[in-house]
Design a protein around this motif. Structure first.
Motif, short mmCIF file in Angstrom:
data_model
loop_
_atom_site.label_atom_id
_atom_site.label_comp_id
_atom_site.label_asym_id
_atom_site.label_seq_id
_atom_site.Cartn_x
_atom_site.Cartn_y
_atom_site.Cartn_z
N UNK B 108 0.78 -1.24 -0.10
CA UNK B 108 -0.14 0.04 0.04
C UNK B 108 0.88 1.18 -0.08
N UNK B 109 0.84 2.27 -0.94
CA UNK B 109 1.54 3.33 -1.11
C UNK B 109 0.82 4.20 -1.76
N UNK B 110 0.02 5.00 -0.77
CA UNK B 110 -0.75 6.22 -1.56
C UNK B 110 -0.07 7.44 -2.49
N UNK B 115 -3.59 1.52 -3.62
CA UNK B 115 -4.23 1.48 -2.55
C UNK B 115 -4.65 0.00 -2.32
N UNK B 116 -5.35 -0.42 -1.33
CA UNK B 116 -5.60 -1.73 -0.89
C UNK B 116 -6.19 -2.63 -2.19
N UNK B 143 10.00 -1.36 6.04
CA UNK B 143 9.76 0.33 5.70
C UNK B 143 8.30 0.74 6.08
N UNK B 144 8.31 2.10 5.80
CA UNK B 144 7.08 2.70 5.99
C UNK B 144 5.91 2.07 5.36
N UNK B 145 6.16 1.97 4.16
CA UNK B 145 4.92 1.12 3.13
C UNK B 145 4.82 -0.46 4.00
N UNK B 147 5.27 -1.36 6.83
CA UNK B 147 4.68 -1.34 8.21
C UNK B 147 2.89 -0.88 7.59
N UNK B 148 2.78 -0.03 6.80
CA UNK B 148 1.42 0.37 6.60
C UNK B 148 0.66 -0.93 6.07
N UNK B 151 0.16 -3.49 8.96
CA UNK B 151 -0.92 -3.09 10.14
C UNK B 151 -2.45 -2.89 9.13
N UNK B 152 -2.37 -2.81 8.07
CA UNK B 152 -3.77 -2.97 7.43
C UNK B 152 -4.21 -4.50 7.13
N UNK B 155 -5.52 -5.65 10.83
CA UNK B 155 -6.98 -5.19 10.83
C UNK B 155 -8.03 -5.95 10.15
#
Lengths: 363, 195
Positions: B108-110, B115-116, B143-145, B147-148, B151-152, B155
């Motif tokens: 996921x990298x806006x 997106x998802x 990395x930030x992406x 990790x995003x 987490x997604x 959830x």
């Protein structure tokens, strides 16, 4: 680590040459536009992997060329030779220490920390809040690799969140809020710790340099309450979601933090004279160097670009008396300045003309 | 020499290959006998013809389903989620993991407009339910992406009740503290475990 020589190839207007900088103090004397600041920039680039003058790497290449290279020879603490190369070629930056590639320029920073005093520092005293954040981020980064890591992660998460807000990718925002809050609280913690150590040093030094007679302090005003946990920040972000989607940007967070200089009457920089602001900017750099050596145990390299030019003789004297301890100090002067007054027996003086440094003629 | 320039232009579009390396490769091909060049060209074309995505896990394969998905000896109660098909080969080389895989096909990298919906996430939930998976291991990069995305996915899988874990970060095995990358050391301290 004692730097002995600097080699420049195709870097800005400097002539391709190897310059002996083994003296503890080096003066670069020359008219404007001859290459004094460019040589300082070469030293800075070898400490940070990037220029202090801004612009692109291509712009740092000599006119008509598309690559440049800088090489620093030093003796490490055990007396062994140490070589560092920072080069740019075919759009790629190359960092090498003793022939081995360095993967990221952040690893350069604490190897040979450098503090530069330059005209643009006035922006720390009176410019946009972003410039003060830059200064304090740089100071924290000089002593903590983890801070650089948190700052980069926060910026990346912030960009991603802003993109998600603009594109209305609402399903990802919950996750990006968690990340922004996590990295953001880490940054706030780092800034709080920094200011705790920095503030007293700053007040004391500014009093010594300015002889103002009243105390000027420093206050950190985070955009999110400093005592909030990342879960509480997350709740705040959720509460402002609708408004932020409307604006398409993140309206609060460490990217909106403020650092304020205060005295008994409030915001000092809003009322200070130009001279007081100039001294304030110089004091910030002095304390940055002292903070850096106090925390890391490493003396910094001081690069002083025309800093005495705009000070009256009394302020110059006080500034020179308050210079922090350094591994080496390199100053630039115009020919008319009384640099001879600051020279000592072990000072090397170079005349700079048309990008060439010579330690004989004209000095 | 147009033929040479054309090949160099193509080769230098490959990841990690600059203009100089592309020239070195092209000159080397010129030096070798014609049979090698023909074989190389044939293998490159064959690669695109023969290799495709596994319809179950999304890994690269020549047979569908892939050998991992069709092997009766793999543990079907564990699913490892990776970003790219090549990550499967990397983990397989360790010979430590014996479960199944699920390739997301990106992160996921806006910032890149991903997106998802652009990832194979719906299929992941279906597979967790169909296979009766007990644990999902997230092997996205730290990395930030990465990790995003982790987490997604966590959830998203909450509703299924499956256990979700993430690969550990820290000191490499056999690594010497003295030679550890400083950032790795910082992360290792933060992610330290009790004894």
């Amino acid at each position: 680590m004692a730097t002995t020589s600097i080699q420049t190839v195709s870097f800005r207007n400097l002539e391709d040459d190897t310059v002996d900088v083994s003296a503890p103090t080096v003066f670069l004397v020359g008219e404007n536009g001859q290459g004094k600041s460019n040589f300082l920039d070469a030293l800075y680039t070898l400490s940070y992997g990037a220029s202090f003058r801004g612009g692109t790497d291509l712009e740092a290449a000599k006119l008509g060329t598309k690559a440049w290279s800088l090489r620093r020879q030093s003796n490490d603490d055990t007396g062994l030779d140490d070589e560092l190369v920072v080069a740019w070629d075919e759009g790629k930056k190359l960092l090498k220490e003793n022939g081995k590639a360095i993967p990221d320029r952040k690893y350069l920073v604490d190897k040979t920390p450098a503090v530069v005093f330059c005209h643009g520092d006035m922006e720390f005293a009176q410019g946009e809040p972003e410039r003060r954040r830059f200064f304090f981020d740089q100071t924290a980064g000089l002593v903590s690799l983890a801070y650089i890591d948190a700052l980069r992660s926060y910026r990346r998460a912030l960009k991603a969140r802003n993109a998600a807000l603009k594109e209305k990718m609402l399903d990802v925002l919950d996750i990006l809020d968690i990340q922004l809050a996590t990295y953001g609280t880490e940054l706030i913690g780092g800034r709080k710790d920094l200011i705790q150590g920095f503030e007293n040093m700053f007040s004391e030094r500014y009093e010594q340099v300015s002889r103002l007679g009243s105390k000027v302090g420093l206050e950190y005003r985070p955009s999110w309450p400093a005592e909030c946990s990342s879960d509480e920040i997350n709740d705040r972000l959720l509460a402002s979601r609708e408004r932020e989607v409307m604006f398409g940007t993140t309206l609060s967070g460490p990217h909106r933090d403020r650092f304020v200089f205060i005295d008994d009457h409030g915001d000092f920089s809003a009322r200070a004279s130009t001279g007081q602001l100039r001294l304030l900017a110089l004091t910030l750099r002095i304390v940055q160097a002292e903070y850096c050596s106090g925390m890391s145990g490493k003396l910094p390299l001081l690069l002083l670009d025309d800093v005495l030019l705009e000070l009256d003789p009394e302020k110059r004297r006080r500034f020179m008396e308050n210079l922090p301890a350094a591994r080496k100090a390199v100053f630039t002067f115009l020919p008319g300045e009384p640099y001879g007054d600051y020279r000592s027996a072990d000072t090397a003086v170079y005349w700079v003309e048309h990008g060439r440094l010579s330690n004989t003629a004209g000095v | 020499m147009k033929a040479l320039e054309d090949l160099v232009t193509l080769l230098s579009r490959l990841p990690g290959i600059g203009k100089k390396s592309a020239y070195r490769m092209a000159f080397h091909i010129l030096k070798l006998d014609g049979q090698f060049a023909a074989l190389l060209a044939e293998r490159i074309t064959g690669l695109k013809d023969k290799v495709r995505f596994c319809s179950r896990c999304g890994a690269y394969t020549e047979e569908d389903p892939c050998p991992v998905c069709s092997s009766p000896s793999r543990d079907r109660s564990v699913l490892c989620v990776v970003e790219q098909p090549q990550d499967v080969l990397t983990i397989e080389a360790s010979r430590e993991y014996h479960g199944l895989y699920h390739v997301l096909g990106g992160l996921i990298s806006p910032l890149d407009g991903v997106g998802p919906d652009a990832l194979r996430l719906d299929r992941l939930v279906d597979r967790v339910r169909e296979l009766g998976v007990r644990e999902v291991i997230l092997a996205t990069n730290p990395t930030v992406e990465g990790d995003t995305t982790a987490l997604y996915v966590k959830r998203m899988l909450d509703a299924t009740g499956v256990r979700v874990s993430r690969l550990a970060t820290g000191m490499p095995v056999g690594g010497d503290l003295e030679y550890a990358d400083r950032l790795t050391l910082v992360r290792s301290f933060r992610g330290r475990t009790g004894l």
